[in-house]
Design an enzyme around this catalytic site. Structure first.
Site, PDB file in Angstrom:
ATOM      1  N   CYS A  81       0.833  -1.183   0.000  1.00 21.63           N
ATOM      2  CA  CYS A  81       0.000   0.000   0.000  1.00 21.63           C
ATOM      3  C   CYS A  81       0.875   1.243   0.000  1.00 21.63           C
ATOM      4  CB  CYS A  81      -0.860  -0.015   1.249  1.00 21.63           C
ATOM      5  SG  CYS A  81      -2.150   1.176   1.153  1.00 21.63           S
ATOM      6  N   CYS A 134       2.825   1.976   3.012  1.00 18.98           N
ATOM      7  CA  CYS A 134       4.068   1.229   3.195  1.00 18.98           C
ATOM      8  C   CYS A 134       5.228   2.044   2.632  1.00 18.98           C
ATOM      9  CB  CYS A 134       4.038  -0.089   2.433  1.00 18.98           C
ATOM     10  SG  CYS A 134       2.728  -1.181   2.940  1.00 18.98           S
ATOM     11  N   ASP A 173      19.763  24.683 -29.708  1.00 20.42           N
ATOM     12  CA  ASP A 173      18.645  25.293 -28.992  1.00 20.42           C
ATOM     13  C   ASP A 173      18.632  24.920 -27.516  1.00 20.42           C
ATOM     14  OD1 ASP A 173      17.594  26.442 -31.352  1.00 20.42           O
ATOM     15  OD2 ASP A 173      16.832  24.477 -31.905  1.00 20.42           O
ATOM     16  N   ASP A 220      15.531  21.545 -32.481  1.00 18.12           N
ATOM     17  CA  ASP A 220      16.191  20.302 -32.883  1.00 18.12           C
ATOM     18  C   ASP A 220      17.261  19.888 -31.882  1.00 18.12           C
ATOM     19  OD1 ASP A 220      17.890  22.263 -33.635  1.00 18.12           O
ATOM     20  OD2 ASP A 220      17.868  21.800 -35.773  1.00 18.12           O
ATOM     21  N   ASP A 245      11.580  26.422 -33.192  1.00 16.22           N
ATOM     22  CA  ASP A 245      12.805  26.726 -33.902  1.00 16.22           C
ATOM     23  C   ASP A 245      12.478  26.510 -35.383  1.00 16.22           C
ATOM     24  OD1 ASP A 245      15.647  26.796 -34.559  1.00 16.22           O
ATOM     25  OD2 ASP A 245      15.443  24.622 -34.792  1.00 16.22           O
TER      26      ASP A 245
HETATM   27  P1  ADP Z   1      18.974  28.888 -36.651  1.00 21.26           P
HETATM   28  O1  ADP Z   1      19.330  27.516 -36.168  1.00 21.26           O
HETATM   29  O2  ADP Z   1      17.859  29.503 -35.881  1.00 21.26           O
HETATM   30  O3  ADP Z   1      18.699  28.939 -38.116  1.00 21.26           O
HETATM   31  P2  ADP Z   1      21.762  29.748 -36.243  1.00 21.26           P
HETATM   32  O4  ADP Z   1      22.102  30.451 -34.991  1.00 21.26           O
HETATM   33  O5  ADP Z   1      22.286  28.362 -36.413  1.00 21.26           O
HETATM   34  O6  ADP Z   1      20.209  29.860 -36.409  1.00 21.26           O
HETATM   35  O7  ADP Z   1      22.300  30.607 -37.469  1.00 21.26           O
HETATM   36  C1  ADP Z   1      21.873  31.917 -37.665  1.00 21.26           C
HETATM   37  C2  ADP Z   1      22.331  32.425 -38.988  1.00 21.26           C
HETATM   38  O8  ADP Z   1      23.759  32.533 -38.986  1.00 21.26           O
HETATM   39  C3  ADP Z   1      22.009  31.551 -40.145  1.00 21.26           C
HETATM   40  O9  ADP Z   1      20.727  31.805 -40.638  1.00 21.26           O
HETATM   41  C4  ADP Z   1      23.073  31.940 -41.139  1.00 21.26           C
HETATM   42  O10 ADP Z   1      22.677  33.103 -41.832  1.00 21.26           O
HETATM   43  C5  ADP Z   1      24.266  32.253 -40.272  1.00 21.26           C
HETATM   44  N1  ADP Z   1      25.181  31.109 -40.202  1.00 21.26           N
HETATM   45  C6  ADP Z   1      25.386  30.318 -39.163  1.00 21.26           C
HETATM   46  N2  ADP Z   1      26.325  29.393 -39.447  1.00 21.26           N
HETATM   47  C7  ADP Z   1      26.685  29.567 -40.713  1.00 21.26           C
HETATM   48  C8  ADP Z   1      27.619  28.921 -41.600  1.00 21.26           C
HETATM   49  N3  ADP Z   1      28.340  27.865 -41.248  1.00 21.26           N
HETATM   50  N4  ADP Z   1      27.742  29.415 -42.848  1.00 21.26           N
HETATM   51  C9  ADP Z   1      27.009  30.466 -43.223  1.00 21.26           C
HETATM   52  N5  ADP Z   1      26.142  31.112 -42.444  1.00 21.26           N
HETATM   53  C10 ADP Z   1      25.977  30.690 -41.210  1.00 21.26           C
HETATM   54 MG    MG Z   2      18.649  25.392 -35.693  1.00 13.93          MG
END
Ligand code: ADP
Ligand code: MG
Length: 734
Positions: A13, A16, A626, A622, A426
């Site tokens: 129970c 317990c 995030d 994802d 996101d």
């Molecule tokens: P989210 O996941 O919300 O799209 P991120 O923070 O990963 O945002 O990226 C924000 C922005 O930064 C992207 O939309 C892009 O414009 C730029 N960015 C990030 N990483 C790269 C990369 N490796 N090459 C080119 N642009 C990038």
């Molecule tokens: Mg993202």
């Protein structure tokens, strides 16, 4: 501090559980003790492991025992439950006829002609039956009475034990000294039948309860059943079948068409499609080829494949899922604290109440009425239904979720999820497929293939989905890559590095403007207005290339937003992407608000702001970049692809990334807690009505004293109804 978990036997129970918690808490070096009646487990934190003997010395004399060192899987628990169930079943089979005879006799005696011969017959039969019921079937209750006398430890078994043995003893004395007592009491009123019927019904109730409870745990059994027992591996060029435990990382496993994939790994030869529905709830098979990751426990459909094992033992996806579901099922929902407190004080309160009833009725009426009230209260007042109300619903709810590909981390997440008033998504990989591709480009006074060579050289080091899209594009164009030094990825902005002695930058508008370069806004607008993410490649002095990377919306996303609105929930998009790109996606989705151009570290701040406005926020992401936002939100929901499921910061993981599951999760959370509420209501109302009736409230009004036998039946019924109500969650429409 390490957390330890043990299996406990002997709990009957909820009270317990609180006794064990109290006793174990008194041991030194033990903290945060939690005992679960529904799961039959004991958990606590401690610096050093505590020997089982020490634990048992605190509880064994009370009738409980810690059995295994730790509960690794549910198997030993399962065996024990199985044994208990079969003992209960035997007891039910034997005691049911006795109960029926007793009830039949009561009816005969009261409503039909009752010849003297029948009277004599039952007069001799009843004590024999009652003796069997009390000392054989009712042994656990008698033992509880003895423990109560010896150690002052009472639980619900004690209540039943005292009630039935007092009825027995009273009847025994009356029939043994019939002639002596005749002048003083009515020796016609003997209560052997109370002993028989109460023990009989309570045993039946326990049996039905145990049987349904076994069904509540079936989700785990199903998951454990997915685990293959053996694997065919290549040893010295030959295929040999070995037990799964003997497979090591790096082993090449051979899986034939129709075979089960034994362990997680990567396909090194062959191609096929794999049925992953048992884990993701997704009905369509997934195509797999060389380089694809596969998950142990899933089903290989038509191709013959070779897999290199990448992880074994507790690290596999299946083991992690089982562990997560187990932990969630045994976790405590915040509402449970109340019921735990109530059941802890319940037994002593009921004991006092029953003694008071006895005294009052003996004084006001007769000792016989006092006795009836006393036994009635003891029998009816079990807090069992109360103790089962929440945990059984959680176990079934979490299990149902797992069968849909929804992994719930703990009961608290589920409880919070049901209050969601704002869902924040996101963008990439959550509402979009996350399969990006480069769709547009515009070179500014530069050789195109040289521009792409620089861009790809920068991006080859990045893990970002944008980088992958660019690599995919240049692969088809036969563009050669160069050496890079001083590579850096700037979260939320882009990447930079030194190629052939010159610094280059690839990223978003903000990154390039930070360099002091002037971005052509009309080109950016053209790209973003089509939903593409604008990417700019520049040297320190000039812009070289504008490109647009596009993603496709998940087909179910707009419908999911609609369903959320229907549930009265607001929806927002939270992304690091360009404002116009986000607006394009947002419009397609039909959402309420957009937070764009957000730096990764600011994502959590936006969540906090919404919470400050009074919203209960569920963040869906994802899971990778995030994480802070997921853990800031009231509930974090991670999209799990199956291979990266143990996402720490999220309270919920949707396997396979199916957004529809979010709606199902919300509905399930609501359903689970409405079942909890119903259970609590019934458990309470039953005691609130039952105790006064047993105490003789109806006697004052109608001259009826509750027969304790009816109290026994009612008590059994209440536990069974709570467990059955929880089981509804298995099939409820979502
Ligand atoms: P989210 O996941 O919300 O799209 P991120 O923070 O990963 O945002 O990226 C924000 C922005 O930064 C992207 O939309 C892009 O414009 C730029 N960015 C990030 N990483 C790269 C990369 N490796 N090459 C080119 N642009 C990038
Ligand atoms: Mg993202």
């Amino acid at each position: 501090m390490t957390s330890y978990k043990y299996e406990v036997v002997g709990m009957h129970c909820a009270s317990c559980a609180s006794t064990i918690t109290r006793k174990i808490s008194k041991l030194s070096n033990v903290e945060n003790v939690q005992t679960s009646y529904a799961n039959k487990t004991l958990e606590f934190n401690s610096i050093n492991p505590i020997p089982t003997e020490t634990l048992n010395s605190a509880i064994k004399h009370l009738g409980y025992e810690v059995v295994d060192r730790t509960v690794k899987n549910n198997e030993s628990l399962h065996d024990h439950a199985q044994m208990e169930l079969s003992i209960l079943k035997t007891n039910v089979i034997i005691s049911l006829p006795l109960v029926l005879i007793s009830i039949g006799m009561m009816i005969w005696e009261n409503f039909l002609p009752y010849p003297a011969i029948a009277k004599t017959f039952f007069h001799h039969l009843l004590p024999v039956m009652a003796t069997y019921m009390l000392f054989v079937v009712g042994l656990p209750y008698l033992q509880a009475v003895i423990r109560f006398i010896k150690y002052r430890a009472a639980n619900m078994d004690t209540l039943v034990g005292i009630g039935t043995s007092v009825a027995y003893l009273y009847s025994f004395i009356l029939s043994a000294f019939e002639n002596v007592l005749m002048p003083y009491v009515n020796t016609e009123h003997i209560y052997y039948d109370v002993t028989i019927v109460v023990i009989g019904f309570i045993t039946l109730g326990k049996y039905l309860e145990a049987r349904s409870k076994q069904k509540t745990g079936q989700a785990i059994e199903k998951l454990l059943g997915l685990q293959a027992k053996t694997a065919i591996v290549l040893r010295g060029g030959k295929e040999v079948e070995i037990p799964i435990e003997n497979v090591v990382v790096g082993d090449i496993m051979v899986v034939k068409p129709g075979g089960k994939i034994p362990l997680d790994g990567e396909i090194i030869k062959g191609e096929t499609s794999v049925d992953e529905s048992m884990l993701t709830g997704e009905s369509l098979p997934v195509d797999k080829f060389k380089g694809s990751k596969v998950i142990g426990g899933t089903l290989n459909k038509q191709g013959s494949i070779q897999i290199r094992s990448t992880v074994v033992g507790e690290g596999t996806v299946l083991s992690r899922i089982v562990k997560m579901v187990q932990e969630a099922q045994s976790s405590h929902a915040p509402v449970e604290r109340l019921t735990d407190q109530i059941s802890a004080v319940f037994v002593p309160v009921v004991l006092i109440l029953s003694v008071l009833t006895f005294i009052i009725w003996t004084v006001l009426g007769s000792p016989l009425m006092g006795l009836l009230g006393f036994i009635g209260i003891l029998v009816i007042a079990c807090p069992c239904a109360l103790g089962l109300a929440t945990p059984t619903a959680i176990i079934v709810g979490v299990g149902r979720a797992a069968s849909l590909g929804i992994l719930i981390k703990n009961a608290e997440s589920l409880e919070k999820l049901r209050n969601t008033s704002y869902v924040v998504f996101d963008k990439t990989g959550t509402v979009t497929k996350g399969e990006l591709s480069l769709t547009q480009s515009r070179v500014i006074d530069f050789d195109e293939s040289r521009a792409f060579s620089i861009l790809a050289t920068l991006e080859k080091e990045s893990e970002h989905p944008i980088a992958r899209a660019i690599m995919e594009y240049v692969k088809s164009k036969n563009i050669h890559l160069q050496n890079i030094t001083k590579f850096r990825a700037l979260a939320g902005l882009g990447v930079q590095g030194n190629v052939a002695g010159k610094n280059y930058y690839a990223g978003n508008v903000r990154m390039i403007e930070n360099l002091g370069l002037k971005v052509d806004q009309s080109i950016i607008q053209d790209l973003a207005n089509t939903g593409a993410t604008p990417i700019i490649l520049a040297s320190s002095k000039e812009i070289i290339l504008y490109a647009g990377v596009s993603d496709t919306l998940k087909s179910d996303a707009p419908a999911v937003v609609k369903s959320l609105h229907k549930l009265g929930i607001k929806v927002a998009l939270l992304t690091g992407d360009h404002q116009l790109t986000a607006a394009y996606i947002g419009k397609k989705l039909g959402i309420d608000h957009i937070f764009a151009d957000v730096m990764p570290e600011d994502k959590a701040t936006h969540i906090k702001n919404l919470q400050a406005e009074g919203y209960s926020v569920t963040m869906v992401g994802d899971g990778v970049n995030d994480a802070p936002a997921l853990s800031t939100a009231d509930v974090g929901v991670a999209m799990g692809t199956g291979t990266d499921i143990a996402i720490e910061s999220a309270g919920l993981t949707l396997l396979g990334g199916n957004l529809e599951r979010l709606i199902q999760s919300l509905k399930l959370a609501k359903a689970t807690f409405s079942v909890v509420k119903q259970n609590l209501f019934w458990a309470f109302i039953y005691n609130i009505i039952g105790i006064p009736i047993a105490a003789g409230a109806l006697y004052a009004l109608y001259g009826i004293m509750l027969n304790p036998a009816i109290a026994g039946a009612a008590m059994a019924f209440s536990s069974v109804s709570v467990v059955s109500n929880s089981l509804r969650l298995k099939t409820i429409k979502l």
